[in-house]
Design an enzyme around this catalytic site. Structure first.
Site, PDB file in Angstrom:
ATOM      1  N   GLY A  11       0.940  -1.158   0.220  1.00  0.00           N
ATOM      2  CA  GLY A  11       0.100   0.085   0.241  1.00  0.00           C
ATOM      3  C   GLY A  11       1.034   1.402   0.097  1.00  0.00           C
ATOM      4  O   GLY A  11       1.829   1.372   0.633  1.00  0.00           O
ATOM      5  N   VAL A  23      17.023   8.441  -1.373  1.00  0.00           N
ATOM      6  CA  VAL A  23      17.863   7.160  -1.782  1.00  0.00           C
ATOM      7  C   VAL A  23      18.653   7.586  -3.161  1.00  0.00           C
ATOM      8  O   VAL A  23      19.932   7.429  -2.849  1.00  0.00           O
ATOM      9  CB  VAL A  23      16.997   6.128  -2.049  1.00  0.00           C
ATOM     10  CG1 VAL A  23      17.740   4.918  -2.540  1.00  0.00           C
ATOM     11  CG2 VAL A  23      16.393   5.430  -0.556  1.00  0.00           C
ATOM     12  N   ARG A  72       0.609  -5.230  -5.683  1.00  0.00           N
ATOM     13  CA  ARG A  72       0.409  -6.228  -4.934  1.00  0.00           C
ATOM     14  C   ARG A  72       0.768  -7.359  -5.882  1.00  0.00           C
ATOM     15  O   ARG A  72       0.259  -7.620  -7.048  1.00  0.00           O
ATOM     16  CB  ARG A  72      -1.025  -6.527  -4.580  1.00  0.00           C
ATOM     17  CG  ARG A  72      -1.549  -5.480  -3.642  1.00  0.00           C
ATOM     18  CD  ARG A  72      -1.341  -5.566  -2.334  1.00  0.00           C
ATOM     19  NE  ARG A  72      -2.082  -4.397  -1.329  1.00  0.00           N
ATOM     20  CZ  ARG A  72      -1.626  -3.863  -0.460  1.00  0.00           C
ATOM     21  NH1 ARG A  72      -0.773  -4.529   0.147  1.00  0.00           N
ATOM     22  NH2 ARG A  72      -2.231  -2.678   0.283  1.00  0.00           N
ATOM     23  N   GLY A 102       5.506  -2.070   3.578  1.00  0.00           N
ATOM     24  CA  GLY A 102       5.085  -2.894   4.811  1.00  0.00           C
ATOM     25  C   GLY A 102       5.744  -3.997   5.159  1.00  0.00           C
ATOM     26  O   GLY A 102       6.672  -4.436   4.527  1.00  0.00           O
ATOM     27  N   ASP A 103       4.935  -4.819   6.051  1.00  0.00           N
ATOM     28  CA  ASP A 103       5.447  -6.041   6.284  1.00  0.00           C
ATOM     29  C   ASP A 103       5.749  -7.006   5.186  1.00  0.00           C
ATOM     30  O   ASP A 103       6.512  -7.715   5.104  1.00  0.00           O
ATOM     31  CB  ASP A 103       4.386  -6.621   7.219  1.00  0.00           C
ATOM     32  CG  ASP A 103       4.603  -6.411   8.495  1.00  0.00           C
ATOM     33  OD1 ASP A 103       5.456  -5.797   8.999  1.00  0.00           O
ATOM     34  OD2 ASP A 103       3.560  -6.983   9.493  1.00  0.00           O
ATOM     35  N   THR A 125       4.164   3.145   5.366  1.00  0.00           N
ATOM     36  CA  THR A 125       2.916   2.768   5.517  1.00  0.00           C
ATOM     37  C   THR A 125       1.973   3.502   6.692  1.00  0.00           C
ATOM     38  O   THR A 125       2.665   4.228   7.276  1.00  0.00           O
ATOM     39  CB  THR A 125       2.492   1.197   6.139  1.00  0.00           C
ATOM     40  OG1 THR A 125       1.222   0.988   6.583  1.00  0.00           O
ATOM     41  CG2 THR A 125       3.467   0.913   7.442  1.00  0.00           C
ATOM     42  N   ASP A 127      -0.401   2.967   8.531  1.00  0.00           N
ATOM     43  CA  ASP A 127      -0.924   2.168   9.880  1.00  0.00           C
ATOM     44  C   ASP A 127      -0.083   2.107  10.803  1.00  0.00           C
ATOM     45  O   ASP A 127      -0.444   1.798  11.967  1.00  0.00           O
ATOM     46  CB  ASP A 127      -1.080   0.695   9.254  1.00  0.00           C
ATOM     47  CG  ASP A 127      -2.241   0.386   8.057  1.00  0.00           C
ATOM     48  OD1 ASP A 127      -2.882   1.513   8.058  1.00  0.00           O
ATOM     49  OD2 ASP A 127      -2.001  -0.386   7.330  1.00  0.00           O
ATOM     50  N   ASP A 129       2.072   0.046  11.751  1.00  0.00           N
ATOM     51  CA  ASP A 129       2.227  -1.155  12.427  1.00  0.00           C
ATOM     52  C   ASP A 129       3.501  -2.000  11.993  1.00  0.00           C
ATOM     53  O   ASP A 129       3.259  -3.500  12.062  1.00  0.00           O
ATOM     54  CB  ASP A 129       0.767  -1.803  11.601  1.00  0.00           C
ATOM     55  CG  ASP A 129       0.965  -2.297  10.403  1.00  0.00           C
ATOM     56  OD1 ASP A 129       1.786  -1.680   9.348  1.00  0.00           O
ATOM     57  OD2 ASP A 129       0.156  -2.838   9.664  1.00  0.00           O
ATOM     58  N   ARG A 171      -5.500  -1.391   9.670  1.00  0.00           N
ATOM     59  CA  ARG A 171      -5.543  -2.897   9.964  1.00  0.00           C
ATOM     60  C   ARG A 171      -5.844  -3.370  11.159  1.00  0.00           C
ATOM     61  O   ARG A 171      -6.749  -3.182  11.683  1.00  0.00           O
ATOM     62  CB  ARG A 171      -4.410  -3.616   9.071  1.00  0.00           C
ATOM     63  CG  ARG A 171      -4.429  -3.055   7.569  1.00  0.00           C
ATOM     64  CD  ARG A 171      -3.537  -4.141   6.601  1.00  0.00           C
ATOM     65  NE  ARG A 171      -2.255  -4.045   7.112  1.00  0.00           N
ATOM     66  CZ  ARG A 171      -1.375  -4.656   6.495  1.00  0.00           C
ATOM     67  NH1 ARG A 171      -1.732  -5.371   5.500  1.00  0.00           N
ATOM     68  NH2 ARG A 171      -0.168  -4.566   6.484  1.00  0.00           N
ATOM     69  N   HIS A 215     -24.638  15.262  20.837  1.00  0.00           N
ATOM     70  CA  HIS A 215     -23.684  14.368  19.917  1.00  0.00           C
ATOM     71  C   HIS A 215     -22.443  13.954  20.305  1.00  0.00           C
ATOM     72  O   HIS A 215     -22.148  14.284  21.590  1.00  0.00           O
ATOM     73  CB  HIS A 215     -23.322  15.889  18.833  1.00  0.00           C
ATOM     74  CG  HIS A 215     -22.482  17.004  19.528  1.00  0.00           C
ATOM     75  ND1 HIS A 215     -21.060  16.733  19.570  1.00  0.00           N
ATOM     76  CD2 HIS A 215     -22.677  17.814  20.225  1.00  0.00           C
ATOM     77  CE1 HIS A 215     -20.438  17.601  20.055  1.00  0.00           C
ATOM     78  NE2 HIS A 215     -21.465  18.165  20.837  1.00  0.00           N
TER      79      HIS A 215
HETATM   80  P1  ATP Z   1       1.031  -2.607   3.471  1.00  0.00           P
HETATM   81  O1  ATP Z   1       1.212  -2.789   4.712  1.00  0.00           O
HETATM   82  O2  ATP Z   1       1.018  -1.306   3.248  1.00  0.00           O
HETATM   83  O3  ATP Z   1      -0.234  -3.440   2.858  1.00  0.00           O
HETATM   84  P2  ATP Z   1       2.981  -4.563   2.615  1.00  0.00           P
HETATM   85  O4  ATP Z   1       4.203  -4.066   2.149  1.00  0.00           O
HETATM   86  O5  ATP Z   1       2.591  -5.288   3.791  1.00  0.00           O
HETATM   87  O6  ATP Z   1       2.196  -3.148   2.606  1.00  0.00           O
HETATM   88  P3  ATP Z   1       1.942  -6.635   0.878  1.00  0.00           P
HETATM   89  O7  ATP Z   1       1.027  -6.610  -0.190  1.00  0.00           O
HETATM   90  O8  ATP Z   1       1.442  -7.701   1.996  1.00  0.00           O
HETATM   91  O9  ATP Z   1       1.871  -5.179   1.373  1.00  0.00           O
HETATM   92  O10 ATP Z   1       3.232  -7.049   0.359  1.00  0.00           O
HETATM   93  C1  ATP Z   1       3.793  -6.190  -0.825  1.00  0.00           C
HETATM   94  C2  ATP Z   1       4.333  -7.245  -1.526  1.00  0.00           C
HETATM   95  O11 ATP Z   1       5.582  -7.924  -1.189  1.00  0.00           O
HETATM   96  C3  ATP Z   1       3.480  -8.487  -2.143  1.00  0.00           C
HETATM   97  O12 ATP Z   1       2.465  -8.034  -3.256  1.00  0.00           O
HETATM   98  C4  ATP Z   1       4.629  -9.506  -2.674  1.00  0.00           C
HETATM   99  O13 ATP Z   1       5.154  -9.075  -3.981  1.00  0.00           O
HETATM  100  C5  ATP Z   1       5.721  -9.255  -1.818  1.00  0.00           C
HETATM  101  N1  ATP Z   1       5.571 -10.168  -0.689  1.00  0.00           N
HETATM  102  C6  ATP Z   1       4.784 -10.328   0.329  1.00  0.00           C
HETATM  103  N2  ATP Z   1       5.036 -11.539   1.016  1.00  0.00           N
HETATM  104  C7  ATP Z   1       6.218 -11.952   0.635  1.00  0.00           C
HETATM  105  C8  ATP Z   1       6.992 -13.289   0.710  1.00  0.00           C
HETATM  106  N3  ATP Z   1       6.525 -14.059   2.074  1.00  0.00           N
HETATM  107  N4  ATP Z   1       8.069 -13.604   0.110  1.00  0.00           N
HETATM  108  C9  ATP Z   1       8.415 -12.848  -0.924  1.00  0.00           C
HETATM  109  N5  ATP Z   1       7.675 -11.573  -1.338  1.00  0.00           N
HETATM  110  C10 ATP Z   1       6.553 -11.302  -0.508  1.00  0.00           C
END
Ligand code: ATP
Length: 319
Positions: A11, A23, A72, A102-103, A125, A127, A129, A171, A215
């Site tokens: 996201g 960077v 994604r 994110g994660d 992110t 969030d 989180d 989330r 309210h």
């Molecule tokens: P947000 O917290 O904003 O949703 P995020 O980085 O957690 O961000 P995700 O869609 O969970 O969003 O992950 C982003 C991308 O990272 C995924 O679409 C995928 O390409 C890659 N990814 C996620 N998990 C893995 C994994 N276990 N191994 C390799 N690549 C991954």
């Protein structure tokens, strides 16, 4: 390390552009060539990679979203897909990557590091989180957006004697909701960390109505419950018109605030320093205003972010 890449993934969040800019410019300052990877891991797989110059990142520090695009791309979890990405990096002689996301994005960064491509993760992110950092890039901008919305809802709900439920992103993390509840002067704050006691909430609202209050604003984190269904129940029980407002993706957009621009600039430059020092598989954070870095897996698996009980209690005390 001579050539590095940078990508944004998952996201989007306000301040990602400022991080990309940092960077690129910090990398060039260190004598590196910097490549932008478009649309996150999808672009890595599809070889959508271009060299960026100082000029390529002009006029973006103030802009929300991400000029590199994001995606994604769950297929990145497959080894064969990552092998294709690594081939593309090899062909371009890129030695290392900065991943802003994110994660999930951190998981991808860790996997690439294990395949011989050192990656540094930056927490992008709204969030807030992500473990290993007090704040993520985008959190404070989103908070201001939520506050602006609450201020507007307050105007109209006060005039119409109405209860307003405001559904806020996060989330499974209530940070944005708690801070918005305090800053927006909400009467109630409902977060996943504390759960929702519907009967208790309705009893308190009824008591307020009994005392003549006409309210109220209820700050609610997404996914805790259905905001519209909750509004209907409250209206039926209290007799006061009750409306739910789901802020949704509005919260992701907008120009980054001063804090997010500074945070992103500092973190982006720090990520380059880490890569130049030969580090990989690390994620950058800020703790007590100091930049820090942790092992990505350790951060995700062991460094649980404690919920800020004091802030939550303050939201109740001042309501
Ligand atoms: P947000 O917290 O904003 O949703 P995020 O980085 O957690 O961000 P995700 O869609 O969970 O969003 O992950 C982003 C991308 O990272 C995924 O679409 C995928 O390409 C890659 N990814 C996620 N998990 C893995 C994994 N276990 N191994 C390799 N690549 C991954």
């Amino acid at each position: 390390v001579k050539k590095i890449g940078v990508l944004t993934s998952g996201g989007d969040s306000p301040g990602m552009n400022a991080a990309v800019r940092a960077v690129v410019r910090a990398g060039i300052d260190q004598g590196l060539q910097v490549y932008g990877v478009y649309d996150g891991y999808l672009g890595l797989y599809e070889n959508h990679i271009e060299e960026l110059t100082r000029r390529s990142v002009s006029n973006i520090i103030n802009r929300g979203g991400t000029v590199l695009g994001s995606a994604r791309f769950p297929q990145f979890k497959e080894l064969s897909v990552r092998e294709k990405a690594v081939e593309n990096l090899k062909a371009a002689n890129i030695d290392a990557l900065v991943v802003i996301g994110g994660d999930g994005s951190y998981m991808g960064a860790k996997a690439l590091t294990e395949m011989g491509y050192p990656c540094i993760g930056l927490p992008g992110t709204i969030d807030n989180d992500i473990n290993g950092t007090d704040y993520t890039i985008g959190f404070f901008t989103a908070l201001n957006t939520v506050l602006e919305a609450i201020d507007r809802l307050r105007d109209t709900s006060t005039s119409h004697h109405r209860i307003s439920i405001v559904e806020i992103m996060g989330r499974h993390c209530g940070d944005l909701t708690v801070s918005a509840a305090i800053g927006g002067g909400a009467e109630f704050c409902i977060v996943p960390e504390r759960g929702l006691d519907e009967a208790d909430l309705i009893a308190k609202l009824k008591a307020q109505v009994g005392r003549g209050k006409k309210h109220a604003i209820v700050a609610l984190t997404e996914k805790v419950t259905d905001a519209n269904a909750l509004a209907q129940k409250i209206e039926a029980e209290t007799g006061l018109e009750t409306r739910a407002t789901i802020l949704g993706h509005i919260q992701r957009g907008g120009n980054p605030t001063a804090f997010d621009r500074l945070l992103a600039s500092r973190m982006g430059s720090y990520a380059v320093d880490l890569l130049v020092q030969g580090e990989g598989g690390r994620c950058v954070g800020i703790h007590n205003d100091q930049l820090v870095h942790h092992d990505i897996i350790d951060a995700m698996e062991n460094m649980r972010r404690p919920f800020n009980d004091k802030l939550f209690d303050l939201s109740i005390k001042l309501a």
